[in-house]
Design a protein around this motif. Sequence first.
Motif, PDB file in Angstrom:
ATOM      1  N   SER A   1       0.677  -0.836  -0.110  1.00 50.95           N
ATOM      2  CA  SER A   1      -0.121   0.471   0.259  1.00 50.95           C
ATOM      3  C   SER A   1       0.553   1.329  -0.044  1.00 50.95           C
ATOM      4  O   SER A   1       2.665   0.963   0.254  1.00 50.95           O
ATOM      5  N   CYS A   2      -0.222   2.085  -0.619  1.00 55.28           N
ATOM      6  CA  CYS A   2       0.621   4.111  -0.369  1.00 55.28           C
ATOM      7  C   CYS A   2       0.204   4.429   0.422  1.00 55.28           C
ATOM      8  O   CYS A   2      -1.149   4.664  -0.465  1.00 55.28           O
ATOM      9  N   ASP A   3       0.810   5.726   1.305  1.00 60.83           N
ATOM     10  CA  ASP A   3      -0.534   6.563   1.506  1.00 60.83           C
ATOM     11  C   ASP A   3      -0.388   7.799   0.809  1.00 60.83           C
ATOM     12  O   ASP A   3      -0.207   7.616  -0.419  1.00 60.83           O
ATOM     13  N   GLU A   4      -1.205   8.546   1.226  1.00 61.39           N
ATOM     14  CA  GLU A   4      -1.597   9.812   0.489  1.00 61.39           C
ATOM     15  C   GLU A   4      -0.317  10.971   0.518  1.00 61.39           C
ATOM     16  O   GLU A   4       0.027  11.586  -0.157  1.00 61.39           O
TER      17      GLU A   4
END
Length: 100
Positions: free
Chosen positions: A44-47
Amino acid sequence: MTTTAEIVTFRLKAGSDPQAFAKAAQDMMPFLQGTGDMIARTLSCDEGGLWTDHITWTSRAAADAAAKEMFKRPEAAPFMALIDPEGMDMRHATVHLNPG
């Protein structure tokens, strides 16, 4: 069985294409699954651009063995080449709850 979570947080090198990185991560799945010890994986990758690669292994020993072997694998090179080593953090934790 005591399962182990491997949690790696990192950022990509400046100018890296997130889609190319996701494909490089996908290209590593046959190796990871082929160990017979990987239970699950999420990426996953956050904003803010902080990525998390979360892999559940059958044991800490299995996680360590896979990490050691990974650096010998040609399919790992594109994946590793896009990660900024500055600020990368890897940790392992015993899994106490896994709903399924």
